[in-house]
Scaffold this motif. Structure first.
Motif, PDB file in Angstrom:
ATOM      1  N   UNK A 125       0.835  -1.203   0.000  1.00 13.79           N
ATOM      2  CA  UNK A 125       0.000   0.000   0.000  1.00 13.79           C
ATOM      3  C   UNK A 125       0.870   1.253   0.000  1.00 13.79           C
ATOM      4  N   UNK A 126       1.955   1.202   0.775  1.00 14.56           N
ATOM      5  CA  UNK A 126       2.837   2.355   0.848  1.00 14.56           C
ATOM      6  C   UNK A 126       3.477   2.621  -0.516  1.00 14.56           C
ATOM      7  N   UNK A 127       3.941   1.538  -1.170  1.00 18.03           N
ATOM      8  CA  UNK A 127       4.572   1.712  -2.478  1.00 18.03           C
ATOM      9  C   UNK A 127       3.573   2.279  -3.491  1.00 18.03           C
ATOM     10  N   UNK A 128       2.356   1.735  -3.470  1.00 21.75           N
ATOM     11  CA  UNK A 128       1.324   2.226  -4.380  1.00 21.75           C
ATOM     12  C   UNK A 128       1.082   3.718  -4.144  1.00 21.75           C
ATOM     13  N   UNK A 129       0.961   4.076  -2.863  1.00 17.73           N
ATOM     14  CA  UNK A 129       0.707   5.481  -2.521  1.00 17.73           C
ATOM     15  C   UNK A 129       1.848   6.365  -3.007  1.00 17.73           C
ATOM     16  N   UNK A 130       3.066   5.899  -2.790  1.00 14.23           N
ATOM     17  CA  UNK A 130       4.235   6.685  -3.189  1.00 14.23           C
ATOM     18  C   UNK A 130       4.238   6.912  -4.705  1.00 14.23           C
ATOM     19  N   UNK A 131       3.983   5.834  -5.437  1.00 15.07           N
ATOM     20  CA  UNK A 131       3.994   5.952  -6.904  1.00 15.07           C
ATOM     21  C   UNK A 131       2.894   6.923  -7.362  1.00 15.07           C
ATOM     22  N   UNK A 132       1.701   6.761  -6.806  1.00 18.02           N
ATOM     23  CA  UNK A 132       0.611   7.636  -7.242  1.00 18.02           C
ATOM     24  C   UNK A 132       0.859   9.076  -6.820  1.00 18.02           C
ATOM     25  N   UNK A 133       1.466   9.251  -5.673  1.00 15.52           N
ATOM     26  CA  UNK A 133       1.782  10.620  -5.240  1.00 15.52           C
ATOM     27  C   UNK A 133       2.727  11.267  -6.246  1.00 15.52           C
ATOM     28  N   UNK A 134       3.737  10.505  -6.655  1.00 13.37           N
ATOM     29  CA  UNK A 134       4.672  11.030  -7.645  1.00 13.37           C
ATOM     30  C   UNK A 134       3.945  11.322  -8.959  1.00 13.37           C
ATOM     31  N   UNK A 135       3.078  10.394  -9.374  1.00 11.15           N
ATOM     32  CA  UNK A 135       2.344  10.595 -10.628  1.00 11.15           C
ATOM     33  C   UNK A 135       1.536  11.892 -10.563  1.00 11.15           C
ATOM     34  N   UNK A 136       0.810  12.078  -9.454  1.00 11.90           N
ATOM     35  CA  UNK A 136      -0.059  13.254  -9.360  1.00 11.90           C
ATOM     36  C   UNK A 136       0.727  14.548  -9.242  1.00 11.90           C
ATOM     37  N   UNK A 137       1.829  14.509  -8.492  1.00 10.50           N
ATOM     38  CA  UNK A 137       2.526  15.759  -8.185  1.00 10.50           C
ATOM     39  C   UNK A 137       3.628  16.107  -9.176  1.00 10.50           C
ATOM     40  N   UNK A 138       4.180  15.094  -9.825  1.00  8.44           N
ATOM     41  CA  UNK A 138       5.419  15.355 -10.573  1.00  8.44           C
ATOM     42  C   UNK A 138       5.323  15.101 -12.069  1.00  8.44           C
ATOM     43  N   UNK A 139       4.277  14.469 -12.534  1.00  4.04           N
ATOM     44  CA  UNK A 139       4.285  14.093 -13.945  1.00  4.04           C
ATOM     45  C   UNK A 139       3.187  14.818 -14.723  1.00  4.04           C
TER      46      UNK A 139
END
Lengths: 498, 320
Positions: free
Chosen positions: B176-190
């Motif tokens: 769950x943490x990894x998923x959250x981290x990836x999606x956070x990056x997707x939303x904020x950085x890409x």
């Protein structure tokens, strides 16, 4: 004319420590058409909202026919005979005309059932005097905007309104529809109704209004008689400075950048042919509904044409592809900023980056600092105040939002700018800034096309003008031919000149 | 001038996190209440337990958050999860290597997401109805495929992996943490993140400036399908069986978590951190009421109240 119909005295509105309206006086006589003018943010809407009971004044008193009244909510305003006609018409499109007119207070028989027959009868009676062609039983959504507006006026009359306030009533009307509205307004006034007329368009104000109250920055500036004034004198009061007027310039280059051949989207756009040259400002004039916006949408790749082609520097465009149009340097600055222009919750810099995200991305990450710097430089060139590209675009004024939309295309290397009503909803001061930007774009060798329903605007900025009528380009005007009488007669008449 | 820029930048990020801060305060209050009422609530094993219970919903809710930000909705997550679960389980039982079975199950979830996305983006159908159809359709497929019976015999290796832990942290929490981290990056950085906000905030404007609207929509439904499948596989690993009825009401819990976390069904609003906190709030309620030995009816009651209170607070703090 006797005593004042409506008198608002010392109106003040504070939000926390911010004062948006300070000690404003506003008087309207019976049977008078009274303009309320000022730039965006001058306090016109605030004053109207107090009058219609949408917001409560912090201080101030309202008198109606000499008696002090308390307007605590919209219903009490209505009961006092104060009607508002909003810029965005407020009706339920799926309901009929009479249903809309009796919305919220239906006529009843036996206190239970709606008395349709009486409603239709009363509705028809009021409409008879305003526009007999409107059928009370037709769906309101199927009517023209100008007719919908008449229905709103009819509703006000049905309410026995003594004061009717109209907020930018002509923003979606054609010049001829305005003429009709003007006649109607004068007639209502002659029957003793007091009308408050809010508009940015000075020519209209001069045509229909007796007096004008000028507001600036939330302050009362002056109440003047229209017959003693000129457009300049009013505008100068509104902005507190003189507006510069820029003359015509003639373009030099003959290099054709954009060419359109037989481009059509039946039945709204019929076989349009045109060429635009480097450094040229091409005005597109005509009535609302003449197919101007639709033509722009075809060029921008938003809609699918039924035939024809678009060439940029001789290269054929893939039609109905926004991506390809942008790749060929075409950028649309749409008419409705809120609906088609801004991404309101997102920052200025992201709004600017949208069409060309690749440029600001490496390894699928957005290079924020690079983007910020580019956005900052461009917006500095466009005189954005305050110059903060991290702000959400939705918090900016209309003029500043427009600058960002222009900046968006500058950032994307756009060469062909399509401006659809570039100064709609923008206050007078910011208008001339937008004109300056457009002139600057042309000077830099960009290609500019401008749709405008405001004749003074078209005359002021265009090097050449095409007039559209019922989906067709009917006239091409250059130099001295670009004047109000030509623009008007080709837009409405039968003649063509190509 | 760079100074003022920096200040405004920090002000901006602060403004964005105010809503998440509100969710966090809500969580802290709930924690405080349970800690007061139950002595075992604030113990490390119990807290890990809460996180583990929240993990599955959090993963589904994160996918839902992207969909909601794009102004869509995905009601099909539960049955899509069930379908992925039974595909994965039957492959494993048939002797296919676990890693391949997992990949195929995720592919199945992705394909169904693609199907949703294409119908919504290209055929122009309404997300609510398309995924409502998917809700029935996928459940039916899972039931037909299994004859309505759970699939047992999940390989021990896979079960051990899901039930294992790293440095004392159970595997589902890490996923769950990894998923959250990836999606956070997707939303904020890409760019995709900005596109999702743009499409959800103002689709017409996004189109005018050349945003690949259709592809963006498809992407969020594919992500949602994949994440639902991941959640399903975690559940399969923990239970040791794949039940075709698995995932019942997952869509509601996911929407609840996203909404408590500040996502707006109107689109254009939502955050990874908010949704995670929302999922933990929901998990905490289940855990706390169980600890206090209170009938689960009341837990449902509390969930309802919290969702509505969160919306009221949302409204009040947004001004108008």
């Amino acid at each position: 004319m006797g005593e004042e119909r409506l008198s608002m005295r010392g109106m003040t509105k504070k939000y926390g420590v911010v004062t948006v309206l300070k000690d404003v006086n506003f008087n309207v006589l019976p049977g008078e058409v009274h303009a309320l003018v000022g730039e965006n943010g001058a306090g016109k809407s605030t004053l109207l909202k107090m009058l219609s009971g949408v917001i409560k004044a912090t201080e101030g008193k309202i008198y109606l026919d000499g008696k002090e009244v308390e307007i605590s909510d919209p219903l009490s305003a209505r009961n006092l005979g104060i009607a508002m006609i909003h810029q965005e018409l407020q009706n339920v499109p799926e309901l009929t005309v009479f249903q809309n007119m009796f919305l919220g207070r239906p006529l009843k028989t036996g206190g239970l059932f709606v008395n349709k027959q009486d409603e239709i009868k009363q509705c028809a009676e009021v409409l008879k005097t305003l526009d007999p062609t409107i059928d009370p039983r037709s769906k309101i959504g199927s009517l023209k905007v100008s007719q919908q507006q008449i229905v709103e006026i009819a509703r006000a009359l049905l309410d026995k309104a003594k004061v009717i306030a109209m907020d930018e009533p002509t923003s979606s009307l054609t010049p001829s529809e305005f003429e009709k509205l003007a006649v109607l307004i004068r007639r209502l006034a002659s029957q003793g109704v007091s009308i408050i007329y809010v508009s940015h368009k000075m020519d209209e104000v001069f045509k229909v209004c007796d007096r004008a109250t000028v507001l600036r920055d939330g302050h009362f500036i002056e109440c003047v008689n229209m017959k003693d004034e000129t457009e300049d004198s009013i505008v100068t009061r509104m902005v507190g400075r003189k507006i510069e007027k820029v003359g015509h310039k003639s373009y030099q280059s003959k290099e054709c950048v954009l060419e359109i051949k037989d481009l059509a989207r039946e039945p709204v756009v019929k076989k349009a042919n045109l060429k635009v040259h480097r450094g040229e400002v091409l005005g597109i004039s005509g009535l609302v509904g003449a197919g101007r916006t639709e033509l722009f949408r075809l060029i921008a790749g938003l809609d699918k044409p039924t035939s024809g082609e678009v060439l940029v520097k001789g290269e054929k465009l893939k039609l109905h592809s926004v991506k390809d149009s942008i790749a060929h340097g075409i950028g649309l600055v749409p008419e409705d900023r809120k609906l088609e222009g801004i991404l309101k919750a997102q920052s200025i810099n992201i709004n600017m980056a949208m069409p060309d995200m690749k440029r600001y991305t490496s390894f699928s990450f957005i290079k924020r600092n690079f983007l910020r710097k580019i956005a900052f430089d461009i917006m500095k060139g466009l005189n954005l105040h305050p110059l903060d590209v991290d702000r959400a675009i939705g918090t900016l004024s209309g003029g500043n939002q427009q600058k960002v939309i222009i900046g968006r295309w500058l950032a994307s290397g756009t060469e062909i700018f399509l401006f659809d009503e570039p100064t709609r909803g923008i206050d007078v001061g910011a208008k001339s800034e937008i004109y300056a930007v457009i002139e600057d774009l042309a000077r830099q060798g960009k290609v500019v096309m401008v749709i405008s329903s405001e004749m003074p605007e078209i005359i002021r900025i265009s090097d050449r003008v095409l007039v559209m009528r019922e989906g067709q380009i009917v006239a091409e005007l250059e130099g001295d031919e670009i004047n109000e009488s030509n623009l008007g007669s080709y837009a409405i008449g039968q003649n063509t000149k190509l | 001038m760079t100074d003022t820029k920096e200040n405004l930048k920090s002000a901006l990020s602060l403004k964005f996190s105010i809503r998440d801060m509100g969710t966090l305060i809500g969580l802290v209050i709930i924690f405080a209440v349970f800690a007061f009422l139950s002595p075992v609530f604030l113990t490390v094993p119990n807290l890990i337990n809460i996180m583990q219970q929240s993990a599955i919903n959090a993963i589904v809710a994160l996918g839902m958050t992207l969909v909601i930000i794009s102004a869509g909705i995905d009601l099909s997550v539960g049955p899509v999860a069930a379908l992925a679960a039974v595909i994965c389980a039957s492959l494993m039982v048939a002797g296919v290597p676990s890693s391949l079975a997992v990949l195929l199950a995720l592919l199945g979830g992705a394909l169904y997401g693609l199907f949703n996305g294409v119908l919504i983006a290209y055929a122009g159908l309404q997300p609510f109805i398309v995924t409502l159809g998917g809700l029935s359709l996928c459940r039916a497929l899972a039931l037909i495929y299994t004859g309505g019976n759970p699939i047992f015999g999940i390989p021990q290796g896979f079960r051990d992996f899901i039930n294992g832990s790293l440095l004392g942290i159970p595997c589902p929490i890490i996923i769950a943490f990894l998923v959250a981290l990836i999606l956070w990056v997707v939303l904020k950085k890409t760019p995709l993140g900005e596109y999702i906000f743009a499409v959800g905030g103002n689709e017409e404007a996004a189109r005018v400036c050349g945003v690949p609207v259709a592809k963006t929509k498809i992407a969020v439904y594919v992500i949602s399908g994949v994440l639902a499948s991941i959640a399903a596989l975690i559940l399969v690993g923990r239970l040791g069986a794949a039940d075709p009825t698995l995932g019942n009401l997952w869509e509601m819990n996911a929407i609840a978590a996203a909404a408590i976390g500040g996502a707006s069904l109107m689109g254009g609003k939502g955050s990874v951190i908010g949704t995670i906190l929302g999922a933990i709030i929901l998990g905490t309620l289940i855990n706390g009421f169980t600890l206090l030995n209170i009938q689960s009816f009341y837990q449902l009651l509390a969930t309802g109240i919290i969702i509505i209170v969160a919306m009221l607070v949302d409204r009040a703090t947004r001004g108008r």
